[in-house]
Design a protein around this motif. Structure first.
Motif, mmCIF file in Angstrom:
data_model
loop_
_atom_site.group_PDB
_atom_site.id
_atom_site.type_symbol
_atom_site.label_atom_id
_atom_site.label_comp_id
_atom_site.label_asym_id
_atom_site.label_seq_id
_atom_site.Cartn_x
_atom_site.Cartn_y
_atom_site.Cartn_z
ATOM 1 N N GLU A 219 0.797 -1.206 0.000
ATOM 2 C CA GLU A 219 0.000 0.000 0.000
ATOM 3 C C GLU A 219 0.836 1.266 0.000
ATOM 4 N N HIS A 220 2.144 1.133 0.261
ATOM 5 C CA HIS A 220 3.022 2.286 0.294
ATOM 6 C C HIS A 220 3.962 2.341 -0.907
ATOM 7 N N VAL A 221 3.983 1.316 -1.728
ATOM 8 C CA VAL A 221 4.920 1.228 -2.840
ATOM 9 C C VAL A 221 4.155 0.982 -4.131
ATOM 10 N N ARG A 222 4.372 1.834 -5.092
ATOM 11 C CA ARG A 222 3.714 1.636 -6.387
ATOM 12 C C ARG A 222 4.537 0.681 -7.249
ATOM 13 N N LEU A 223 3.850 -0.232 -7.925
ATOM 14 C CA LEU A 223 4.472 -1.135 -8.878
ATOM 15 C C LEU A 223 3.962 -0.815 -10.270
ATOM 16 N N ALA B 279 10.835 6.429 -8.895
ATOM 17 C CA ALA B 279 10.862 7.749 -8.269
ATOM 18 C C ALA B 279 10.602 7.682 -6.764
ATOM 19 N N ALA B 280 10.379 6.495 -6.229
ATOM 20 C CA ALA B 280 10.113 6.361 -4.798
ATOM 21 C C ALA B 280 11.318 6.871 -4.004
ATOM 22 N N PRO B 281 11.100 7.702 -2.999
ATOM 23 C CA PRO B 281 12.232 8.294 -2.275
ATOM 24 C C PRO B 281 12.962 7.324 -1.362
ATOM 25 N N GLN B 282 12.383 6.167 -1.090
ATOM 26 C CA GLN B 282 12.969 5.245 -0.117
ATOM 27 C C GLN B 282 13.522 3.980 -0.770
ATOM 28 N N LEU B 283 13.978 4.066 -2.028
ATOM 29 C CA LEU B 283 14.468 2.876 -2.713
ATOM 30 C C LEU B 283 15.630 2.219 -1.967
ATOM 31 N N ASP B 284 16.484 3.006 -1.329
ATOM 32 C CA ASP B 284 17.592 2.407 -0.594
ATOM 33 C C ASP B 284 17.097 1.528 0.543
ATOM 34 N N ARG B 285 16.004 1.924 1.190
ATOM 35 C CA ARG B 285 15.449 1.124 2.288
ATOM 36 C C ARG B 285 14.625 -0.051 1.766
ATOM 37 N N LEU B 286 14.073 0.088 0.581
ATOM 38 C CA LEU B 286 13.261 -0.985 -0.008
ATOM 39 C C LEU B 286 14.115 -2.109 -0.596
ATOM 40 N N THR C 102 25.309 1.263 -11.872
ATOM 41 C CA THR C 102 25.209 1.983 -10.601
ATOM 42 C C THR C 102 23.888 2.730 -10.514
ATOM 43 N N ALA C 103 23.567 3.167 -9.303
ATOM 44 C CA ALA C 103 22.414 4.038 -9.051
ATOM 45 C C ALA C 103 22.753 4.875 -7.828
ATOM 46 N N PRO C 104 22.262 6.109 -7.769
ATOM 47 C CA PRO C 104 22.631 6.977 -6.645
ATOM 48 C C PRO C 104 22.252 6.407 -5.281
ATOM 49 N N TRP C 105 21.202 5.587 -5.241
ATOM 50 C CA TRP C 105 20.707 5.072 -3.965
ATOM 51 C C TRP C 105 21.227 3.679 -3.639
ATOM 52 N N SER C 106 21.909 3.027 -4.564
ATOM 53 C CA SER C 106 22.261 1.614 -4.351
ATOM 54 C C SER C 106 23.564 1.486 -3.560
ATOM 55 N N PRO C 107 23.643 0.517 -2.630
ATOM 56 C CA PRO C 107 24.839 0.298 -1.804
ATOM 57 C C PRO C 107 25.845 -0.576 -2.543
ATOM 58 N N THR C 108 26.472 -0.027 -3.578
ATOM 59 C CA THR C 108 27.281 -0.805 -4.506
ATOM 60 C C THR C 108 28.763 -0.660 -4.228
ATOM 61 N N VAL C 109 29.469 -1.785 -4.331
ATOM 62 C CA VAL C 109 30.935 -1.772 -4.343
ATOM 63 C C VAL C 109 31.392 -2.520 -5.600
ATOM 64 N N PHE C 110 32.575 -2.202 -6.063
ATOM 65 C CA PHE C 110 33.200 -2.920 -7.165
ATOM 66 C C PHE C 110 34.349 -3.750 -6.592
ATOM 67 N N LEU C 111 34.298 -5.058 -6.797
ATOM 68 C CA LEU C 111 35.439 -5.917 -6.483
ATOM 69 C C LEU C 111 36.319 -5.982 -7.725
ATOM 70 N N GLU C 112 37.521 -5.425 -7.612
ATOM 71 C CA GLU C 112 38.438 -5.423 -8.748
ATOM 72 C C GLU C 112 39.432 -6.571 -8.609
ATOM 73 N N PHE C 113 39.712 -7.237 -9.736
ATOM 74 C CA PHE C 113 40.689 -8.310 -9.790
ATOM 75 C C PHE C 113 41.859 -7.832 -10.652
ATOM 76 N N ARG C 114 43.039 -7.798 -10.067
ATOM 77 C CA ARG C 114 44.203 -7.296 -10.800
ATOM 78 C C ARG C 114 45.339 -8.306 -10.793
ATOM 79 N N LEU C 115 46.013 -8.383 -11.932
ATOM 80 C CA LEU C 115 47.268 -9.102 -12.061
ATOM 81 C C LEU C 115 48.351 -8.034 -12.092
ATOM 82 N N ARG C 116 49.020 -7.863 -10.959
ATOM 83 C CA ARG C 116 49.905 -6.716 -10.749
ATOM 84 C C ARG C 116 49.099 -5.424 -10.996
#
Length: 234
Positions: free
Chosen positions: A4-8, A32-39, A135-149
């Motif tokens: 009831e609080h989230v539009r699909l 456009a939901a303001p609470q996407l990070d919490r959802l 990426t997205a401004p609200w998403s809790p994203t990290v990049f795992l980088e794999f390097r050879l030297r």
């Protein structure tokens, strides 16, 4: 996440990425939901997935092939092939990095798409495509980088939520196919989940019998989300 609080929204029919003869539709949480990070965490629990700034779930009228799946990270044990993969890549340095665009990552991403997915509509991805998809401004994203030297061989785009990690996308040097960097990325994401004491690594969707999905069943214990909730894959 209370309905009831989230539009699909439901997308228009579009070409299915897995079966050429089928069309697909998705349910999308209001971008456009303001609470996407919490959802995001509760949405993962319900089988949703992130692509760019959208949280979506396949909702095709005549097909239910896409089944959300997740690894039980705390009880996962690598099999013999996966242990060989780790040994084969023991010369790589894995670094948890801030998510975002740079020229080095973009060049690797372009090369991967051009070689692995030619003609797929993404193989000429510019800088804005990179940012918009990964990426997205609200998403809790990290990049795992794999390097050879100093050389960047791969990047695992990983979202870190309270309910677990979501393996969003992995791209790597196609010339290093023998390393099994796709498998290596998932194994390192399982390790990251354990370090953070998170129970799950969400792998997106499983399609029984589809050759592109067969690798997922090797990460045991694996759970599938059914109408009865999450169930262990037999």
């Amino acid at each position: 996440m209370r309905s009831e609080h989230v539009r699909l929204f439901q997308t228009l029919p579009h070409a299915c990425g897995y079966f050429a003869e089928r069309t697909a539709q998705n349910l999308v949480i209001d971008p456009a939901a303001p609470q996407l990070d919490r959802l995001y965490g509760p949405a993962l629990e319900r089988g949703f997935r992130r692509a760019g700034g959208h949280l979506y779930f396949p909702h095709c009228p005549e097909c239910r092939a896409c089944t959300p799946c997740r690894i039980d990270a705390l009880h996962f044990e690598a099999d013999r092939s996966q242990r060989r993969c780790l040994k084969r890549n023991a010369d790589l340095v894995v670094t948890e990095c801030q998510a975002g665009y740079n020229a080095e990552r973009h060049a690797l991403y372009e090369n991967y798409l051009r070689r692995r997915h030619p003609g797929g509509g993404m193989d000429e991805a510019d800088a804005s495509d990179f940012r918009r998809f990964l990426t997205a401004p609200w998403s809790p994203t990290v990049f795992l980088e794999f390097r050879l030297r100093e050389r960047l061989l791969g990047v695992a785009v990983t979202d870190v939520c309270r309910s677990g990690l979501s393996a969003v996308y992995t791209f790597y040097d196609p010339g290093e196919e023998a390393r099994g960097l796709g498998t290596f990325a998932i194994l390192k994401q399982v390790e990251l989940a354990r370090r953070r004491n998170l129970p799950w690594v969400y792998l997106g969707f499983w399609i029984e019998g589809h050759p592109k999905m067969d690798y997922k069943r090797r990460f045991r214990p694996l759970q599938l989300r059914t109408a009865e909730g999450w169930q262990a894959m037999p």
